[in-house]
Design a protein around this motif. Structure first.
Motif, PDB file in Angstrom:
ATOM      1  N   ARG A 170      35.815  25.339  26.769  1.00 59.93           N
ATOM      2  CA  ARG A 170      36.196  24.208  27.899  1.00 59.93           C
ATOM      3  C   ARG A 170      37.914  24.770  28.914  1.00 59.93           C
ATOM      4  O   ARG A 170      37.958  24.796  29.528  1.00 59.93           O
ATOM      5  N   ASN A 171      38.523  24.433  27.702  1.00 60.45           N
ATOM      6  CA  ASN A 171      40.083  24.683  28.548  1.00 60.45           C
ATOM      7  C   ASN A 171      39.813  26.381  28.974  1.00 60.45           C
ATOM      8  O   ASN A 171      40.844  26.553  29.697  1.00 60.45           O
ATOM      9  N   SER A 223      39.929  34.911  39.246  1.00 56.45           N
ATOM     10  CA  SER A 223      38.843  34.320  38.922  1.00 56.45           C
ATOM     11  C   SER A 223      37.743  34.557  40.111  1.00 56.45           C
ATOM     12  O   SER A 223      36.269  35.358  39.719  1.00 56.45           O
ATOM     13  N   GLU A 224      37.862  34.699  41.181  1.00 56.58           N
ATOM     14  CA  GLU A 224      36.146  35.054  41.821  1.00 56.58           C
ATOM     15  C   GLU A 224      36.324  36.384  42.416  1.00 56.58           C
ATOM     16  O   GLU A 224      35.283  36.764  42.200  1.00 56.58           O
ATOM     17  N   ALA A 225      37.254  37.052  42.552  1.00 59.96           N
ATOM     18  CA  ALA A 225      37.184  38.589  42.172  1.00 59.96           C
ATOM     19  C   ALA A 225      36.223  39.443  40.933  1.00 59.96           C
ATOM     20  O   ALA A 225      35.966  40.108  40.737  1.00 59.96           O
ATOM     21  N   ARG A 226      37.053  38.769  39.908  1.00 60.07           N
ATOM     22  CA  ARG A 226      36.331  38.766  38.233  1.00 60.07           C
ATOM     23  C   ARG A 226      34.862  38.843  38.426  1.00 60.07           C
ATOM     24  O   ARG A 226      34.261  39.011  38.624  1.00 60.07           O
ATOM     25  N   LEU A 227      34.405  37.373  39.227  1.00 56.82           N
ATOM     26  CA  LEU A 227      32.931  37.237  39.105  1.00 56.82           C
ATOM     27  C   LEU A 227      32.464  38.510  40.607  1.00 56.82           C
ATOM     28  O   LEU A 227      31.171  38.568  39.595  1.00 56.82           O
ATOM     29  N   CYS A 228      32.961  38.670  41.790  1.00 60.19           N
ATOM     30  CA  CYS A 228      31.985  39.514  42.068  1.00 60.19           C
ATOM     31  C   CYS A 228      31.742  40.868  41.725  1.00 60.19           C
ATOM     32  O   CYS A 228      31.123  41.377  42.135  1.00 60.19           O
ATOM     33  N   GLU A 229      33.227  41.572  40.593  1.00 67.18           N
ATOM     34  CA  GLU A 229      33.401  42.735  40.266  1.00 67.18           C
ATOM     35  C   GLU A 229      31.516  42.480  39.320  1.00 67.18           C
ATOM     36  O   GLU A 229      31.081  43.333  38.813  1.00 67.18           O
ATOM     37  N   ALA A 234      40.939  27.162  32.939  1.00 70.25           N
ATOM     38  CA  ALA A 234      42.091  28.296  32.286  1.00 70.25           C
ATOM     39  C   ALA A 234      41.806  29.160  33.732  1.00 70.25           C
ATOM     40  O   ALA A 234      42.183  29.523  34.371  1.00 70.25           O
ATOM     41  N   TYR A 235      40.522  29.701  33.435  1.00 73.21           N
ATOM     42  CA  TYR A 235      40.014  30.866  34.052  1.00 73.21           C
ATOM     43  C   TYR A 235      39.878  30.860  35.450  1.00 73.21           C
ATOM     44  O   TYR A 235      39.921  31.841  36.636  1.00 73.21           O
ATOM     45  N   GLN A 236      38.857  29.730  35.674  1.00 71.10           N
ATOM     46  CA  GLN A 236      38.665  29.180  37.299  1.00 71.10           C
ATOM     47  C   GLN A 236      39.945  28.360  38.330  1.00 71.10           C
ATOM     48  O   GLN A 236      39.968  29.013  39.297  1.00 71.10           O
ATOM     49  N   PHE A 237      41.188  28.295  37.252  1.00 71.34           N
ATOM     50  CA  PHE A 237      42.580  28.442  37.902  1.00 71.34           C
ATOM     51  C   PHE A 237      43.398  29.295  38.502  1.00 71.34           C
ATOM     52  O   PHE A 237      43.299  29.933  39.478  1.00 71.34           O
ATOM     53  N   SER A 238      43.217  30.825  37.506  1.00 74.62           N
ATOM     54  CA  SER A 238      43.568  31.719  38.244  1.00 74.62           C
ATOM     55  C   SER A 238      43.038  32.749  39.018  1.00 74.62           C
ATOM     56  O   SER A 238      42.381  32.195  39.494  1.00 74.62           O
ATOM     57  N   GLY A 239      44.160  33.051  39.823  1.00 73.42           N
ATOM     58  CA  GLY A 239      44.339  32.970  40.897  1.00 73.42           C
ATOM     59  C   GLY A 239      42.909  34.385  41.664  1.00 73.42           C
ATOM     60  O   GLY A 239      42.391  34.290  42.498  1.00 73.42           O
TER      61      GLY A 239
END
Length: 334
Positions: A306-307, A318-324, A311-316
């Motif tokens: 959970r932590n 994270s959206e780019a990583r998901l798209c990649e 932290a992952y979702q809060f990082s700037g």
């Protein structure tokens, strides 16, 4: 034992007996940071050997514990001597305070402090406890087989105790002491050839470092070699009161209630061994410690995940990583 430790651990184990050490072993093997706090007062210290434990039958209790300490140290577990005075909530975790005011923080607690035997106030009982004053037919029965055994009634469970010891010797005397056996109980005793002696017990007769008899308050002495007595057992758990965790009543005494995995009603606190299972022998206690440790590790893994997600979702990025990742899936036809 070392006197030094870090400020905080994943798990603090309170109690260094079979349950606590086996729990620490499992947690250490899971690469958890673990501190064991041991008061150094094992309940079975007076016993000559541990019984009913496969491949370790008859091992002296102190030797078994020393082997256990060496094993858990091999997995990075730290051990300290001390008595825990209190445990309080500290944010999402706990702060544990020792009698000498030292403190340590923990994300989770495993309590394996065992229990204390409260014996009737009869001269000789405490002095011979664990030697020729015994309580458990499975722990001591083979060693006292075929001897003259007296069973001292202390509770409704005493008749059951007498019947169990009758399996081990034909010479059993049931001392009613301050109890009043029912007609049905008297019939059971008579049917199994167990002598019933009514009247209050005054003291044990000792000669040459052994029991020779049981003296009644009227002066009568009944020759006996061994006395079996059911103690009132009380969980060593007063330090849990600040967390709102208090003992539950049982016909044999008091215990800390928990589910089959050792999880208590206080989130983050597990118990194992005699502190929650009054009848547990060494093997049962060790198994309970392992079970609780597995549950604690799983609980910590869930929290760590959970932590990490937060932290992952809060990082700037994270959206780019998901798209990649999604693009990669499409390229591979997923």
């Amino acid at each position: 034992m070392t006197g030094q430790w870090k400020d905080s651990y994943d798990v603090v184990v309170v109690g260094g007996g079979a349950a606590g050490l086996n729990g620490a072993l499992m947690l250490g093997r899971s690469r958890r940071s673990v501190l064991v706090i041991d008061a150094g007062a094992p309940r079975n210290a007076p016993a000559q050997g541990v019984h009913g434990l496969l491949a370790r039958e008859g091992t002296p209790p102190a030797e078994l514990l020393e082997r256990g300490r060496a094993e858990v140290r091999g997995y990075g577990v730290e051990l300290v001597s001390g008595v825990v005075r209190g445990a309080d909530r500290d944010g999402a975790g706990f702060v544990v305070t020792l009698a000498d005011d030292r403190t340590v923080r923990a994300r989770r607690l495993l309590v394996a402090t065992g229990l204390v035997d409260e014996l009737p106030d009869i001269p000789g009982l405490r002095e011979r406890w664990g030697r020729d004053v015994v309580h458990c037919p499975y722990c001591h029965g083979w060693e006292v087989r075929d001897r003259a055994i007296g069973v001292l009634a202390t509770s409704p469970m005493s008749l059951h105790q007498a019947l169990l010891f009758r399996q081990l010797s034909a010479d059993i005397t049931f001392f009613a002491h301050t109890t009043s056996p029912t007609h049905e109980e008297k019939v059971q005793l008579a049917a199994r050839g167990i002598r019933l002696v009514e009247g209050e017990v005054a003291n044990l007769e000792i000669a040459g470092d052994r029991i020779t008899g049981v003296r009644l308050s009227d002066g009568t002495v009944i020759e006996r070699e061994v006395v079996a007595v059911g103690s009132r057992v009380v969980a060593r758990a007063d330090f849990l009161a600040p967390l709102g965790l208090r003992p539950s009543e049982h016909p044999m005494g008091e215990f800390i209630a928990a589910d089959p995995t050792g999880r208590t009603e206080v989130p983050g606190v597990w118990v194992a061994g005699n502190v929650t299972d009054l009848a547990a022998q060494v093997g049962t206690a060790a198994a309970a410690g392992a079970t609780a440790a597995g549950q604690i590790n799983a609980d910590l893994v869930a929290e760590d995940t959970r932590n990490a997600v937060a932290a992952y979702q809060f990082s700037g990025d994270s959206e780019a990583r998901l798209c990649e990742a999604a693009a990669g899936d499409r390229r591979h036809g997923l």
